[in-house]
Write a protein that holds these residues in place. Sequence first.
Motif, PDB file in Angstrom:
ATOM      1  N   SER B  83      36.677   7.129 -34.788  1.00  0.00           N
ATOM      2  CA  SER B  83      35.749   7.811 -35.689  1.00  0.00           C
ATOM      3  C   SER B  83      35.074   9.008 -35.036  1.00  0.00           C
ATOM      4  N   LEU B  84      35.344   9.256 -33.740  1.00  0.00           N
ATOM      5  CA  LEU B  84      34.703  10.388 -33.047  1.00  0.00           C
ATOM      6  C   LEU B  84      35.343  11.701 -33.470  1.00  0.00           C
ATOM      7  N   ASP B  85      34.498  12.645 -33.877  1.00  0.00           N
ATOM      8  CA  ASP B  85      34.975  13.982 -34.236  1.00  0.00           C
ATOM      9  C   ASP B  85      35.325  14.706 -32.933  1.00  0.00           C
ATOM     10  N   PRO B  86      36.564  15.181 -32.768  1.00  0.00           N
ATOM     11  CA  PRO B  86      36.957  15.823 -31.509  1.00  0.00           C
ATOM     12  C   PRO B  86      36.117  17.043 -31.141  1.00  0.00           C
ATOM     13  N   GLU B  87      35.477  17.653 -32.168  1.00  0.00           N
ATOM     14  CA  GLU B  87      34.640  18.821 -31.894  1.00  0.00           C
ATOM     15  C   GLU B  87      33.296  18.412 -31.306  1.00  0.00           C
ATOM     16  N   LYS B  88      32.957  17.133 -31.474  1.00  0.00           N
ATOM     17  CA  LYS B  88      31.627  16.693 -31.031  1.00  0.00           C
ATOM     18  C   LYS B  88      31.648  16.303 -29.563  1.00  0.00           C
ATOM     19  N   ASN B  89      30.445  16.143 -29.016  1.00  0.00           N
ATOM     20  CA  ASN B  89      30.261  15.876 -27.607  1.00  0.00           C
ATOM     21  C   ASN B  89      30.524  14.403 -27.293  1.00  0.00           C
ATOM     22  N   ILE B  90      31.534  14.154 -26.463  1.00  0.00           N
ATOM     23  CA  ILE B  90      31.894  12.772 -26.126  1.00  0.00           C
ATOM     24  C   ILE B  90      30.799  12.120 -25.286  1.00  0.00           C
ATOM     25  N   LYS B  91      30.127  12.928 -24.496  1.00  0.00           N
ATOM     26  CA  LYS B  91      29.048  12.431 -23.637  1.00  0.00           C
ATOM     27  C   LYS B  91      27.927  11.850 -24.492  1.00  0.00           C
ATOM     28  N   SER B  92      27.536  12.576 -25.551  1.00  0.00           N
ATOM     29  CA  SER B  92      26.477  12.083 -26.443  1.00  0.00           C
ATOM     30  C   SER B  92      26.909  10.796 -27.113  1.00  0.00           C
ATOM     31  N   PHE B  93      28.167  10.766 -27.542  1.00  0.00           N
ATOM     32  CA  PHE B  93      28.710   9.592 -28.229  1.00  0.00           C
ATOM     33  C   PHE B  93      28.608   8.373 -27.326  1.00  0.00           C
ATOM     34  N   LEU B  94      29.044   8.542 -26.082  1.00  0.00           N
ATOM     35  CA  LEU B  94      29.000   7.430 -25.123  1.00  0.00           C
ATOM     36  C   LEU B  94      27.583   6.979 -24.827  1.00  0.00           C
ATOM     37  N   PHE B  95      26.689   7.934 -24.595  1.00  0.00           N
ATOM     38  CA  PHE B  95      25.320   7.555 -24.257  1.00  0.00           C
ATOM     39  C   PHE B  95      24.586   6.964 -25.468  1.00  0.00           C
ATOM     40  N   THR B  96      24.985   7.350 -26.660  1.00  0.00           N
ATOM     41  CA  THR B  96      24.397   6.734 -27.857  1.00  0.00           C
ATOM     42  C   THR B  96      24.788   5.263 -27.907  1.00  0.00           C
ATOM     43  N   ASP B 173      19.479  13.343 -31.503  1.00  0.00           N
ATOM     44  CA  ASP B 173      20.642  12.747 -32.188  1.00  0.00           C
ATOM     45  C   ASP B 173      20.861  11.311 -31.738  1.00  0.00           C
ATOM     46  N   ILE B 174      20.677  11.064 -30.444  1.00  0.00           N
ATOM     47  CA  ILE B 174      20.908   9.717 -29.914  1.00  0.00           C
ATOM     48  C   ILE B 174      19.910   8.725 -30.521  1.00  0.00           C
ATOM     49  N   ASN B 176      17.998   9.377 -33.175  1.00  0.00           N
ATOM     50  CA  ASN B 176      17.798   9.643 -34.602  1.00  0.00           C
ATOM     51  C   ASN B 176      16.330   9.980 -34.895  1.00  0.00           C
ATOM     52  N   LEU B 177      15.809  10.914 -34.107  1.00  0.00           N
ATOM     53  CA  LEU B 177      14.411  11.326 -34.233  1.00  0.00           C
ATOM     54  C   LEU B 177      14.355  12.846 -34.375  1.00  0.00           C
ATOM     55  N   PRO B 178      13.241  13.370 -34.928  1.00  0.00           N
ATOM     56  CA  PRO B 178      13.070  14.831 -34.929  1.00  0.00           C
ATOM     57  C   PRO B 178      12.848  15.356 -33.507  1.00  0.00           C
ATOM     58  N   ILE B 179      13.181  16.623 -33.291  1.00  0.00           N
ATOM     59  CA  ILE B 179      13.077  17.200 -31.939  1.00  0.00           C
ATOM     60  C   ILE B 179      11.645  17.154 -31.417  1.00  0.00           C
ATOM     61  N   ASN B 180      10.684  17.472 -32.294  1.00  0.00           N
ATOM     62  CA  ASN B 180       9.289  17.496 -31.831  1.00  0.00           C
ATOM     63  C   ASN B 180       8.829  16.113 -31.378  1.00  0.00           C
ATOM     64  N   THR B 181       9.325  15.085 -32.055  1.00  0.00           N
ATOM     65  CA  THR B 181       9.004  13.709 -31.656  1.00  0.00           C
ATOM     66  C   THR B 181       9.580  13.420 -30.273  1.00  0.00           C
ATOM     67  N   VAL B 182      10.784  13.897 -30.040  1.00  0.00           N
ATOM     68  CA  VAL B 182      11.409  13.705 -28.721  1.00  0.00           C
ATOM     69  C   VAL B 182      10.560  14.374 -27.646  1.00  0.00           C
ATOM     70  N   LYS B 183      10.099  15.574 -27.926  1.00  0.00           N
ATOM     71  CA  LYS B 183       9.272  16.292 -26.934  1.00  0.00           C
ATOM     72  C   LYS B 183       7.978  15.528 -26.660  1.00  0.00           C
ATOM     73  N   THR B 184       7.395  14.985 -27.725  1.00  0.00           N
ATOM     74  CA  THR B 184       6.156  14.216 -27.569  1.00  0.00           C
ATOM     75  C   THR B 184       6.419  12.971 -26.712  1.00  0.00           C
ATOM     76  N   HIS B 185       7.492  12.269 -27.021  1.00  0.00           N
ATOM     77  CA  HIS B 185       7.789  11.042 -26.272  1.00  0.00           C
ATOM     78  C   HIS B 185       8.139  11.338 -24.828  1.00  0.00           C
ATOM     79  N   LEU B 186       8.779  12.474 -24.596  1.00  0.00           N
ATOM     80  CA  LEU B 186       9.109  12.860 -23.225  1.00  0.00           C
ATOM     81  C   LEU B 186       7.839  13.133 -22.440  1.00  0.00           C
ATOM     82  N   ARG B 187       6.909  13.791 -23.082  1.00  0.00           N
ATOM     83  CA  ARG B 187       5.626  14.086 -22.438  1.00  0.00           C
ATOM     84  C   ARG B 187       4.898  12.777 -22.105  1.00  0.00           C
ATOM     85  N   ARG B 188       4.896  11.857 -23.064  1.00  0.00           N
ATOM     86  CA  ARG B 188       4.240  10.562 -22.853  1.00  0.00           C
ATOM     87  C   ARG B 188       4.917   9.775 -21.740  1.00  0.00           C
TER      88      ARG B 188
END
Lengths: 132, 201
Positions: B83-96, B173-174, B176-188
């Motif tokens: 089901s992996l789209d060949p155009e997509k990043n395999i690294k993200s798929f694996l880490f997800t 993407d991993i 399934n959050l908005p980018i700003n939420t990711v930035k907030t959680h990274l800061r925390r």
Amino acid sequence: MNTIEKKLAELPYQEMPDGLHARIIRKVIIMNLRVPFLIVLSLLFISLAASSWHLWMRLAENEALSIFKTLIMNLEFDSESLISAVQTMSEVISPLSFLIFLTNIALVGYLIYIYVIFNRMSKNGIIFGQKN
Amino acid sequence: MLLYYGKIINIALYYFSLMASFPQIPKEILMKAKRGDIAAFETILFAYEKPIFNYIRRVVGGAPDAEDITQETFIKFYTHIGSLDPEKNIKSFLFTIATRTAYDWLRKKQKQPKIFSFDDTEFPVETIGDDSTYYNVERLTGLEEALEKIKPQQKSILMLFYREGFSYQEIADIFNLPINTVKTHLRRAKQSLREELSSQI
């Protein structure tokens, strides 16, 4: 980039545990064999069903059960009597059909046995080395 | 001037090392792996097994359990690679897959499904600048020890961003959050780590 971020980026990788790579590949290979194994098992079941049906038709056609009953009741345990009984039975059911039937039973039974043992071993972590 | 160029070289080397950690998998290898080719799958396995294992090891906090989870991750990857789209990043798929498998394992082990919610009001959001008083404690050793003590989701986000070099979008993407939420959680997450490090003084 400050120190903590740099240190996070440079966190060392531990080496892979011994055998983990091989376990993963082994599991993938066995997953690939599962479908062919089930196909072979299904074909053998079909063969067993066909040979059973063939034997049953032969027995029903020739009233074989009553013939066998008579043979067994009149059987004497000397070589001539036994040879004659076997010859009479082989006229009703060909030895080859009977042999195919027995072989099918043996193969199906053996494959089911292997499948059950294999499943038990993989659940216990013997094959794939899983720790419970 | 010399310091400035030195900094540029350091940043360039840092990104180069990130790229070197994850060799680009040729598309034809990926296509073969999608068709079930075990040799192609093994090529991908060789490329990613160490980063995945170490990522999982840090998230779940132990090598023995990380082995089983790593195995399960790659089996799931093999099963779902079609089901992996060949155009997509395999690294993200694996880490997800690795992240979700590790979290499932932790949920089962700890039997607290909510522990992995990102809704965390325990740590107020603060902006920590480079001249913060916390900066000095970063030089202390015991970073891995401090990492062990923070929450698994905070460990994940720190590892994915800093150690594995994922972008905000990829992390979003991993999880399934908005980018700003990711930035907030990274800061925390960084704040939690700094607090753990400072408690080691």
